[in-house]
Motif scaffolding. Structure first.
Motif, PDB file in Angstrom:
ATOM      1  N   GLU A  61       0.888  -1.587  -0.385  1.00  0.00           N
ATOM      2  CA  GLU A  61       0.373  -0.167  -0.141  1.00  0.00           C
ATOM      3  C   GLU A  61       1.192   1.257  -0.077  1.00  0.00           C
ATOM      4  O   GLU A  61       0.531   2.241  -0.602  1.00  0.00           O
ATOM      5  CB  GLU A  61      -0.771  -0.109   0.896  1.00  0.00           C
ATOM      6  N   VAL A  62       1.572   1.180   0.723  1.00  0.00           N
ATOM      7  CA  VAL A  62       3.141   1.978   1.205  1.00  0.00           C
ATOM      8  C   VAL A  62       3.826   1.972  -0.521  1.00  0.00           C
ATOM      9  O   VAL A  62       3.866   3.344  -0.765  1.00  0.00           O
ATOM     10  CB  VAL A  62       3.672   2.432   1.934  1.00  0.00           C
ATOM     11  N   ALA A  63       3.929   1.377  -0.537  1.00  0.00           N
ATOM     12  CA  ALA A  63       4.681   1.534  -2.098  1.00  0.00           C
ATOM     13  C   ALA A  63       3.742   2.195  -3.226  1.00  0.00           C
ATOM     14  O   ALA A  63       3.843   2.618  -4.048  1.00  0.00           O
ATOM     15  CB  ALA A  63       5.777   0.508  -2.601  1.00  0.00           C
ATOM     16  N   ALA A  64       2.844   1.605  -3.277  1.00  0.00           N
ATOM     17  CA  ALA A  64       1.636   2.320  -4.559  1.00  0.00           C
ATOM     18  C   ALA A  64       1.487   3.615  -3.888  1.00  0.00           C
ATOM     19  O   ALA A  64       1.115   4.807  -5.458  1.00  0.00           O
ATOM     20  CB  ALA A  64       0.552   1.638  -4.062  1.00  0.00           C
ATOM     21  N   GLN A  65       1.656   4.090  -2.938  1.00  0.00           N
ATOM     22  CA  GLN A  65       0.938   5.561  -2.429  1.00  0.00           C
ATOM     23  C   GLN A  65       2.197   6.226  -2.974  1.00  0.00           C
ATOM     24  O   GLN A  65       1.944   7.127  -3.378  1.00  0.00           O
ATOM     25  CB  GLN A  65       0.541   5.562  -1.346  1.00  0.00           C
TER      26      GLN A  65
END
Length: 218
Positions: A61-65
């Motif tokens: 999720e953080v990587a996508a953000q």
């Protein structure tokens, strides 16, 4: 780093984060990078460092953000497109979010219309969303980006068949015709053109395509 401001502070904090990374301290590295990003939200090096740590931790999720932020920066189309493609991949494979994958792939093809991989990602996302008709359009666009005629024909035949199944015979016929232009010996395309011409009651065209198909088969 405490007295510096803006991009200068960001660079100092980024260097601090790199030192922490070198000794394997990802927690303090991430904290330093986050502070650097607060100092300069447009620092792509810091964004990529944070993304690297997020991927190592499998925090998708953080990587996508972070990828979404990178793709919105004032970078070259190639750099933004690369971020969008990776975002599409993570959204599809790691987050299992085909809608987000489609959105990212659509951004990638807008940035780089000749990017074969981006078009394939867009097609895959649309297939996952059961949008087979628009997936076929993406496959056809991918075919136009590939340099080898034989491989283009394979993709065009697949896209054409999907369009036929989705009741788009005219669009399918155009792609079959393109396949024949690229490879006159494409028997399947000739047969399909015969079938489609017969379907629209164009006896002359159907006969011509059938004769061509017969010559190929003989």
């Amino acid at each position: 780093a405490e007295q510096a401001t803006g991009s200068a502070r960001a660079r100092l904090l980024a260097a601090k984060g790199e030192l922490y990374e070198e000794i394997g301290d990802s927690e303090n590295a991430a904290e330093a990078y986050r502070e650097a990003l607060e100092a300069d939200a447009r620092d792509v090096v810091v964004l990529r460092a944070l993304r690297r740590i997020a991927i190592q931790k499998e925090d998708w999720e953080v990587a996508a953000q972070l990828l979404e932020r990178e793709a919105s920066l004032q970078l070259t189309p190639a750099e933004r497109g690369a971020a969008a493609k990776l975002l599409s991949h993570l959204s599809a494979v790691k987050l299992e979010n085909p809608a987000a994958a489609e959105q990212a792939a659509a951004q990638a093809v807008t940035l780089q219309p000749q990017d074969f991989v981006a078009w394939v990602q867009l097609a895959a996302a649309r297939f996952r969303r059961k949008d087979d008709s628009r997936a076929a359009d993406a496959i056809a666009s991918a075919a136009h980006c590939w340099p080898e005629a034989t491989d283009q024909v394979v993709l065009l035949l697949h896209a054409s068949k999907q369009l036929e199944l989705r009741n788009r015979p005219m669009d399918a016929e155009q792609l079959y015709a393109r396949a024949v232009e690229l490879e006159p010996s494409a028997l399947l395309a000739r047969i399909a053109l015969t079938r489609l011409a017969g379907g629209r009651i164009d006896s002359e065209a159907a006969a011509l395509h059938l004769e061509a198909a017969a010559q190929l088969a003989s």
